[in-house]
Design an enzyme around this catalytic site. Sequence first.
Site, mmCIF file in Angstrom:
data_model
loop_
_atom_site.group_PDB
_atom_site.id
_atom_site.type_symbol
_atom_site.label_atom_id
_atom_site.label_comp_id
_atom_site.label_asym_id
_atom_site.label_seq_id
_atom_site.Cartn_x
_atom_site.Cartn_y
_atom_site.Cartn_z
ATOM 1 N N LYS A 22 26.709 33.845 40.738
ATOM 2 C CA LYS A 22 27.864 33.841 40.393
ATOM 3 C C LYS A 22 28.561 35.460 41.335
ATOM 4 C CE LYS A 22 30.615 36.498 37.645
ATOM 5 N NZ LYS A 22 32.280 37.050 38.535
ATOM 6 N N ASN A 23 28.424 36.035 40.997
ATOM 7 C CA ASN A 23 29.373 37.524 42.624
ATOM 8 C C ASN A 23 28.735 36.660 44.155
ATOM 9 O OD1 ASN A 23 30.131 39.054 40.051
ATOM 10 N ND2 ASN A 23 28.526 40.316 39.997
ATOM 11 N N ARG A 96 39.556 38.217 39.536
ATOM 12 C CA ARG A 96 39.939 39.296 40.590
ATOM 13 C C ARG A 96 38.998 38.610 42.320
ATOM 14 N NH1 ARG A 96 40.880 44.225 39.340
ATOM 15 N NH2 ARG A 96 39.978 45.121 40.422
ATOM 16 N N ASP A 120 40.603 43.423 34.403
ATOM 17 C CA ASP A 120 40.216 44.424 33.755
ATOM 18 C C ASP A 120 40.559 45.945 35.196
ATOM 19 O OD1 ASP A 120 39.415 43.419 31.710
ATOM 20 O OD2 ASP A 120 36.991 43.060 32.513
ATOM 21 N N ASP A 308 26.656 46.045 36.149
ATOM 22 C CA ASP A 308 27.147 45.063 35.325
ATOM 23 C C ASP A 308 26.076 45.294 34.608
ATOM 24 O OD1 ASP A 308 29.588 44.225 36.196
ATOM 25 O OD2 ASP A 308 28.903 42.739 37.420
#
Length: 427
Positions: A22-23, A96, A120, A308
Site C-alpha cells: 500500500k505504501n 495523507r 491523524d 506501522d
Amino acid sequence: MRRIVVRAGNPLQGEVAVSGAKNSVLKCMAATLLAPGRHVITNVAAIDDVTVMGDVLSAMGVGVDRSGLAAESTLVIDVPEVCTPEAPYELAEKIRASIVVLGPLLARFGYAKVPLPGGDDFGSRPIDMHIKGFEALGATVNIRHGDLEARADRLVGGRIALDYPSVGATENLLMASVLAKGTTVIDNVAREPEIGDLIDLLTAMGAQIAGKDTSTLTIEGVDTLHPTEHAVIPDRIEAATYAVAVGLAEGDVTIKGARLEHMDMLAEKLAEMGVHISAVDNGVWVTSEGRPRSADVSTLPYPGIATDYKPFLLTLLTVSDGVAIVTENVYGANRYAYVAELSRMGADIRTEGHHAVVRGVPRLSGAPIKAHDIRAGAALVLAGLAADGTTLVGDAHHVERGYADLVASLKSLGADVEWEEPAGDGR
C-alpha cells in the site's frame, strides 16, 4: 456499520499471500503524472486507499481503469498531455498520501495546488520539509485557505538536506527533481523498500537517479519521461500482520511473496519473543509455539522497527511472559490511541509520553472495541486471536483501507473470524 467478529481457536496453519505494498502503490500512482501516456501497474492490492487515490487522479483528468484489480491486481492509468494540477479537498483529505501528487504536478506543469494533509495528528507541521525542499528547487510555495500552492517556471536542481529521513518528503522531492534542470542532491533521505520501489519505477520511466538504498540520492534532471509497466513490491506491513498472528495464535504459516530482506529487524525482534521467521522459496515461513516472551521495542526509521509494526508487536506483548517497554521514536505519543481498546480486553498497559509499559497477561478477554486506523484496527483483530470469548471490532472500515480482505486471509489459515452487520449501533 460492519464489524469484525473474532474468537480464539486452533493454531494457524497453511499459506497466505501478501498483496502489493500500500505504501508503495499510492506513490507509484502519483508518479504517473510525470509522463503522458498509458502506464500499467501490477501487483496492486484491491484496497480502499487505491480507490481514493484513483479518484484523486481522475479528478485531474487522468483515466484510471481499475477493472483488472480484483482478478489480475492490475491498474491501467492513462495520463493526458494536459491535466488539472489541483487535488480536490473532498478526496485528498481522505488519505495523507495524496500530498505526494504535489511534486509531480509542480515538476510537469509548473503549478500545483493540494490540500494540506489531514488525517491523524502525527506531529507538528511535518509538511515543512516538503516546503523547504521545493523552495530549494526554485519554487514559490504558499499556504492559502488550507491549500498548499507551489509555482515554478521550471524547477532547478539544488542540494537539499532533510532534517529527518521523512518518507513523504523524500518521495515528493524525488519526483519533483527528476524533471528539474541540472543536478539535485538530497541528503538524509528515507531508505524504506517503498522508496526503492519508487526509484525503480522512475528509472523505468527514464529518470536518472543514483544512490538507491543509501542516505543520499543524486538526480540528473531530464526533459521528459515516458510511461512504463511496473510491478509493486510485496507489502511488508501485511506480512508482519500475519507473522504476529502466528505469535498470538501459535502454529506455522508460509507467507507467500514476503521478502525477509525487507523485514530483517522485525524478524530479529520476533525471534526474541519466540516467533521464528525464515526465508523459503517465494516467501517466508513463520512458526510459534507456547506463550511468547516479552522484549523491549523501539520504533526507528528503516532499517529499524517501523512505526506501522508497533501496534502488532504491542498487541503480542500484551500476552507475553514478562514486562516490556515500547518506545515511539517516529511519531508523537498519540500513536497509542488503540491502547485504551486493548485495555478493555484486559491488557495491562501504562503509557507516558512516547513510552508504553506492557505487563503481559496469560489471556485477553473478548470485548466490543473500535478500530482507530488501519494498522491499529488490524492489531485489534489479531488481539481477538488470544482472547477468551468473542471480540467485536467496530469501525472496521479502517482495516479495508490497507488490506484487500484481512478476514478472508485469516480464515484461510483456520482463524475463527468473520464480518458481521450489527443489528444496532453497537460500540
